[in-house]
Design a protein around this motif. Structure first.
Motif, PDB file in Angstrom:
ATOM      1  N   ILE A 231      12.508 -19.643   3.540  1.00 19.66           N
ATOM      2  CA  ILE A 231      11.237 -19.945   2.865  1.00 19.66           C
ATOM      3  C   ILE A 231      10.914 -18.723   2.006  1.00 19.66           C
ATOM      4  O   ILE A 231      10.446 -17.706   2.527  1.00 19.66           O
ATOM      5  CB  ILE A 231      10.096 -20.213   3.862  1.00 19.66           C
ATOM      6  N   PRO A 232      11.167 -18.754   0.707  1.00 15.60           N
ATOM      7  CA  PRO A 232      10.977 -17.559  -0.121  1.00 15.60           C
ATOM      8  C   PRO A 232       9.557 -17.001  -0.042  1.00 15.60           C
ATOM      9  O   PRO A 232       8.581 -17.725  -0.220  1.00 15.60           O
ATOM     10  CB  PRO A 232      11.307 -18.066  -1.534  1.00 15.60           C
ATOM     11  N   GLY A 233       9.482 -15.717   0.247  1.00 15.46           N
ATOM     12  CA  GLY A 233       8.192 -15.052   0.353  1.00 15.46           C
ATOM     13  C   GLY A 233       8.318 -13.757   1.119  1.00 15.46           C
ATOM     14  O   GLY A 233       9.394 -13.430   1.637  1.00 15.46           O
ATOM     15  N   THR A 234       7.216 -13.029   1.205  1.00 18.18           N
ATOM     16  CA  THR A 234       7.186 -11.712   1.851  1.00 18.18           C
ATOM     17  C   THR A 234       6.106 -11.686   2.916  1.00 18.18           C
ATOM     18  O   THR A 234       4.982 -12.149   2.679  1.00 18.18           O
ATOM     19  CB  THR A 234       6.904 -10.613   0.807  1.00 18.18           C
ATOM     20  N   VAL A 235       6.444 -11.155   4.072  1.00 14.78           N
ATOM     21  CA  VAL A 235       5.467 -10.988   5.149  1.00 14.78           C
ATOM     22  C   VAL A 235       4.821  -9.613   4.975  1.00 14.78           C
ATOM     23  O   VAL A 235       5.491  -8.583   5.073  1.00 14.78           O
ATOM     24  CB  VAL A 235       6.137 -11.118   6.527  1.00 14.78           C
ATOM     25  N   GLU A 236       3.534  -9.614   4.692  1.00 10.82           N
ATOM     26  CA  GLU A 236       2.823  -8.380   4.389  1.00 10.82           C
ATOM     27  C   GLU A 236       1.516  -8.304   5.154  1.00 10.82           C
ATOM     28  O   GLU A 236       1.061  -9.292   5.737  1.00 10.82           O
ATOM     29  CB  GLU A 236       2.573  -8.276   2.890  1.00 10.82           C
ATOM     30  N   ALA A 237       0.915  -7.124   5.152  1.00 11.76           N
ATOM     31  CA  ALA A 237      -0.307  -6.901   5.927  1.00 11.76           C
ATOM     32  C   ALA A 237      -1.468  -7.737   5.400  1.00 11.76           C
ATOM     33  O   ALA A 237      -1.605  -7.946   4.192  1.00 11.76           O
ATOM     34  CB  ALA A 237      -0.685  -5.427   5.890  1.00 11.76           C
ATOM     35  N   ILE A 238      -2.297  -8.218   6.331  1.00 19.29           N
ATOM     36  CA  ILE A 238      -3.540  -8.907   5.956  1.00 19.29           C
ATOM     37  C   ILE A 238      -4.536  -7.850   5.478  1.00 19.29           C
ATOM     38  O   ILE A 238      -4.816  -6.875   6.194  1.00 19.29           O
ATOM     39  CB  ILE A 238      -4.125  -9.670   7.152  1.00 19.29           C
ATOM     40  N   ARG A 239      -5.055  -8.032   4.287  1.00 21.56           N
ATOM     41  CA  ARG A 239      -6.010  -7.073   3.726  1.00 21.56           C
ATOM     42  C   ARG A 239      -7.236  -7.829   3.217  1.00 21.56           C
ATOM     43  O   ARG A 239      -7.372  -8.085   2.011  1.00 21.56           O
ATOM     44  CB  ARG A 239      -5.374  -6.260   2.606  1.00 21.56           C
ATOM     45  N   PRO A 240      -8.145  -8.197   4.114  1.00 25.16           N
ATOM     46  CA  PRO A 240      -9.342  -8.946   3.686  1.00 25.16           C
ATOM     47  C   PRO A 240     -10.239  -8.096   2.802  1.00 25.16           C
ATOM     48  O   PRO A 240     -10.285  -6.863   2.933  1.00 25.16           O
ATOM     49  CB  PRO A 240     -10.021  -9.294   5.013  1.00 25.16           C
ATOM     50  N   GLN A 241     -10.941  -8.741   1.881  1.00 26.70           N
ATOM     51  CA  GLN A 241     -11.816  -8.020   0.964  1.00 26.70           C
ATOM     52  C   GLN A 241     -12.992  -7.384   1.696  1.00 26.70           C
ATOM     53  O   GLN A 241     -13.457  -6.309   1.323  1.00 26.70           O
ATOM     54  CB  GLN A 241     -12.314  -8.967  -0.118  1.00 26.70           C
ATOM     55  N   SER A 242     -13.474  -8.041   2.742  1.00 25.54           N
ATOM     56  CA  SER A 242     -14.619  -7.509   3.478  1.00 25.54           C
ATOM     57  C   SER A 242     -14.166  -6.557   4.587  1.00 25.54           C
ATOM     58  O   SER A 242     -13.345  -6.931   5.420  1.00 25.54           O
ATOM     59  CB  SER A 242     -15.431  -8.646   4.101  1.00 25.54           C
ATOM     60  N   PRO A 243     -14.695  -5.327   4.613  1.00 27.18           N
ATOM     61  CA  PRO A 243     -14.332  -4.386   5.667  1.00 27.18           C
ATOM     62  C   PRO A 243     -14.884  -4.780   7.034  1.00 27.18           C
ATOM     63  O   PRO A 243     -14.490  -4.220   8.055  1.00 27.18           O
ATOM     64  CB  PRO A 243     -14.946  -3.064   5.191  1.00 27.18           C
ATOM     65  N   ASP A 244     -15.796  -5.758   7.054  1.00 26.28           N
ATOM     66  CA  ASP A 244     -16.390  -6.204   8.320  1.00 26.28           C
ATOM     67  C   ASP A 244     -15.443  -7.097   9.118  1.00 26.28           C
ATOM     68  O   ASP A 244     -15.635  -7.292  10.325  1.00 26.28           O
ATOM     69  CB  ASP A 244     -17.695  -6.973   8.059  1.00 26.28           C
ATOM     70  N   LEU A 245     -14.444  -7.639   8.449  1.00 26.65           N
ATOM     71  CA  LEU A 245     -13.501  -8.512   9.137  1.00 26.65           C
ATOM     72  C   LEU A 245     -12.430  -7.685   9.830  1.00 26.65           C
ATOM     73  O   LEU A 245     -11.779  -6.837   9.217  1.00 26.65           O
ATOM     74  CB  LEU A 245     -12.862  -9.482   8.142  1.00 26.65           C
ATOM     75  N   LYS A 246     -12.258  -7.940  11.105  1.00 24.83           N
ATOM     76  CA  LYS A 246     -11.327  -7.145  11.888  1.00 24.83           C
ATOM     77  C   LYS A 246      -9.898  -7.666  11.754  1.00 24.83           C
ATOM     78  O   LYS A 246      -9.654  -8.845  11.549  1.00 24.83           O
ATOM     79  CB  LYS A 246     -11.745  -7.155  13.363  1.00 24.83           C
ATOM     80  N   ILE A 247      -8.962  -6.746  11.884  1.00 28.84           N
ATOM     81  CA  ILE A 247      -7.541  -7.056  11.945  1.00 28.84           C
ATOM     82  C   ILE A 247      -7.044  -6.522  13.288  1.00 28.84           C
ATOM     83  O   ILE A 247      -7.345  -5.394  13.638  1.00 28.84           O
ATOM     84  CB  ILE A 247      -6.773  -6.369  10.787  1.00 28.84           C
ATOM     85  N   PRO A 248      -6.312  -7.316  14.072  1.00 29.32           N
ATOM     86  CA  PRO A 248      -5.684  -8.575  13.698  1.00 29.32           C
ATOM     87  C   PRO A 248      -6.668  -9.737  13.558  1.00 29.32           C
ATOM     88  O   PRO A 248      -7.772  -9.708  14.080  1.00 29.32           O
ATOM     89  CB  PRO A 248      -4.723  -8.832  14.858  1.00 29.32           C
ATOM     90  N   HIS A 249      -6.222 -10.728  12.824  1.00 26.02           N
ATOM     91  CA  HIS A 249      -6.912 -12.011  12.764  1.00 26.02           C
ATOM     92  C   HIS A 249      -6.638 -12.694  14.095  1.00 26.02           C
ATOM     93  O   HIS A 249      -5.513 -13.105  14.370  1.00 26.02           O
ATOM     94  CB  HIS A 249      -6.352 -12.836  11.593  1.00 26.02           C
ATOM     95  N   MET A 250      -7.659 -12.767  14.933  1.00 27.30           N
ATOM     96  CA  MET A 250      -7.440 -13.240  16.304  1.00 27.30           C
ATOM     97  C   MET A 250      -8.538 -14.218  16.693  1.00 27.30           C
ATOM     98  O   MET A 250      -9.724 -13.944  16.512  1.00 27.30           O
ATOM     99  CB  MET A 250      -7.415 -12.064  17.278  1.00 27.30           C
ATOM    100  N   GLY A 251      -8.133 -15.349  17.224  1.00 21.03           N
ATOM    101  CA  GLY A 251      -9.081 -16.338  17.711  1.00 21.03           C
ATOM    102  C   GLY A 251      -8.930 -17.667  16.996  1.00 21.03           C
ATOM    103  O   GLY A 251      -7.939 -17.943  16.319  1.00 21.03           O
ATOM    104  N   TRP A 252      -9.948 -18.508  17.148  1.00 17.67           N
ATOM    105  CA  TRP A 252      -9.920 -19.865  16.608  1.00 17.67           C
ATOM    106  C   TRP A 252     -10.343 -19.862  15.146  1.00 17.67           C
ATOM    107  O   TRP A 252     -11.270 -19.164  14.758  1.00 17.67           O
ATOM    108  CB  TRP A 252     -10.858 -20.757  17.410  1.00 17.67           C
ATOM    109  N   ASN A 253      -9.635 -20.677  14.361  1.00 22.19           N
ATOM    110  CA  ASN A 253     -10.000 -20.798  12.957  1.00 22.19           C
ATOM    111  C   ASN A 253      -9.635 -22.197  12.465  1.00 22.19           C
ATOM    112  O   ASN A 253      -8.718 -22.821  12.988  1.00 22.19           O
ATOM    113  CB  ASN A 253      -9.280 -19.737  12.115  1.00 22.19           C
ATOM    114  N   ALA A 254     -10.368 -22.661  11.462  1.00 18.29           N
ATOM    115  CA  ALA A 254     -10.184 -24.027  10.951  1.00 18.29           C
ATOM    116  C   ALA A 254      -8.998 -24.097  10.000  1.00 18.29           C
ATOM    117  O   ALA A 254      -8.833 -23.252   9.120  1.00 18.29           O
ATOM    118  CB  ALA A 254     -11.452 -24.483  10.237  1.00 18.29           C
ATOM    119  N   LEU A 255      -8.202 -25.129  10.162  1.00 12.98           N
ATOM    120  CA  LEU A 255      -7.055 -25.351   9.291  1.00 12.98           C
ATOM    121  C   LEU A 255      -7.501 -26.032   8.000  1.00 12.98           C
ATOM    122  O   LEU A 255      -8.356 -26.917   8.016  1.00 12.98           O
ATOM    123  CB  LEU A 255      -6.020 -26.233   9.981  1.00 12.98           C
ATOM    124  N   GLU A 256      -6.915 -25.612   6.897  1.00 10.53           N
ATOM    125  CA  GLU A 256      -7.118 -26.249   5.609  1.00 10.53           C
ATOM    126  C   GLU A 256      -5.775 -26.846   5.196  1.00 10.53           C
ATOM    127  O   GLU A 256      -4.834 -26.110   4.886  1.00 10.53           O
ATOM    128  CB  GLU A 256      -7.604 -25.241   4.570  1.00 10.53           C
TER     129      GLU A 256
END
Length: 218
Positions: free
Chosen positions: A112-137
């Motif tokens: 699957i062409p692509g690169t696995v890279e760090a999650i860098r959310p625009q908001s500093p309030d969002l914690k990394i890792p992305h952990m927990g429940w989230n809605a699928l789109e």
């Protein structure tokens, strides 16, 4: 005759919980499956379906596979040459990419062409890792894909990751999730699929997805 499903054991992943979830799904759906957790490449070559789990760092997971003689060749045979249903979970999905940038650069499978890279959310309030429940789109491709039959946009799944698959082309994307930025939640290309979330921890949504995988005829 029962189909065989192998959960690949290469020293990474929630192997027993995935195996138990698959067994529960098969039993509830009345599907006849022999589900085995093994690191034996010979068993991988014979399996009707393959599941590749993964927890931890991209490079460590790739090294774990490469440390088992003939394992990568067996994986390529069943997935690429024999075109049997193949599912990667979490880092197992990320390994399908061209490369991973976690603690250096590491080669992926390149399916699957692509690169696995760090999650860098625009908001500093969002914690990394992305952990927990989230809605699928679901993407348009995801809405039509048999792996997401009975699963709707907005259904929740359980995530634990600090890196994400940035796709070279969006065509392979079946679902996304948002955590300060759009993140790939599911991919598929032919008989090969992957999910960033953990189906075995995602309750109703996850169990339905696993049932769809057991019934999938790509």
């Amino acid at each position: 005759m029962a189909q065989t499903l192998v959960v690949i054991d290469y020293g990474s992943g929630n192997l027993r919980s995935v195996s138990r979830a698959l067994q529960r799904v098969a039993l509830d759906a009345g599907l006849s499956f022999q589900i085995t957790v093994t690191g034996d490449p010979a068993a991988v070559r014979k399996a009707d379906r393959i599941l590749l789990p993964g927890v931890g760092a991209f490079g460590d997971c790739r090294a774990g596979i490469d440390a088992i003689p003939d394992m990568m060749a067996a994986i390529e045979q069943v997935a690429l040459h024999d075109a049997r249903p193949f599912l990667g979970i979490c880092v197992g999905m990320q390994l399908l990419a061209s490369r991973g940038l976690e603690h250096g650069e590491h080669q992926g499978f390149g399916w699957i062409p692509g690169t696995v890279e760090a999650i860098r959310p625009q908001s500093p309030d969002l914690k990394i890792p992305h952990m927990g429940w989230n809605a699928l789109e679901l993407t348009e491709a995801g809405e039509a894909h048999p792996l997401f039959a009975g699963i709707a946009a907005g259904d929740h799944a359980y995530f634990v990751h600090s890196y994400h698959l940035a796709l070279q082309s969006p065509e392979a994307c079946l679902a996304r999730v948002h955590h300060g930025m759009a993140l790939t939640a599911a991919v598929a290309r032919g008989n090969v699929a992957g999910v960033q979330f953990h189906p075995e921890k995602s309750q109703t949504t996850g169990l339905r997805f696993l049932r769809n995988f057991l019934e999938w005829q790509p």
